[in-house]
Design a protein around this motif. Structure first.
Motif, mmCIF file in Angstrom:
data_model
loop_
_atom_site.group_PDB
_atom_site.id
_atom_site.type_symbol
_atom_site.label_atom_id
_atom_site.label_comp_id
_atom_site.label_asym_id
_atom_site.label_seq_id
_atom_site.Cartn_x
_atom_site.Cartn_y
_atom_site.Cartn_z
ATOM 1 N N MET A 179 30.211 -61.718 -11.402
ATOM 2 C CA MET A 179 29.157 -61.646 -10.429
ATOM 3 C C MET A 179 28.815 -63.043 -9.920
ATOM 4 O O MET A 179 28.547 -63.214 -8.740
ATOM 5 C CB MET A 179 27.940 -60.984 -11.060
ATOM 6 N N GLY A 180 28.837 -64.024 -10.807
ATOM 7 C CA GLY A 180 28.543 -65.389 -10.400
ATOM 8 C C GLY A 180 29.560 -65.923 -9.407
ATOM 9 O O GLY A 180 29.207 -66.656 -8.472
ATOM 10 N N ALA A 181 30.820 -65.564 -9.597
ATOM 11 C CA ALA A 181 31.860 -66.022 -8.669
ATOM 12 C C ALA A 181 31.658 -65.418 -7.283
ATOM 13 O O ALA A 181 31.862 -66.100 -6.263
ATOM 14 C CB ALA A 181 33.228 -65.654 -9.207
ATOM 15 N N GLN A 182 31.245 -64.174 -7.233
ATOM 16 C CA GLN A 182 31.004 -63.530 -5.939
ATOM 17 C C GLN A 182 29.826 -64.182 -5.218
ATOM 18 O O GLN A 182 29.858 -64.361 -4.002
ATOM 19 C CB GLN A 182 30.743 -62.036 -6.129
#
Length: 69
Positions: free
Chosen positions: A1-4
């Motif tokens: 989720m952090g990468a998105q």
């Protein structure tokens, strides 16, 4: 989720950039967003109550009881 989230912040930083290449300001913005998220997580972790240790009144405070058998 952090990468998105990081990709979304990088992509939204400068709409007039060349396609396929993130703007430099996007990296600064992504760092600032995640620094704020980390500070929020630290604050939330401080709000969690800790375990309370019970002190017995049996007179064995601070002494280790070793079985002799």
């Amino acid at each position: 989720m952090g990468a998105q989230i990081a990709v979304a912040v990088l992509d939204a930083a400068d709409p007039a950039k060349a396609p396929g290449f993130p703007a430099e300001s996007g990296y600064t913005s992504a760092f600032a967003v995640f620094a704020l998220v980390a500070c929020g997580a630290l604050g939330a972790s401080w709000a969690i109550p800790g375990k309370r240790h019970r002190v017995s009144s049996g007179g064995h405070q601070g002494r280790l009881r070793i079985p002799t058998d």
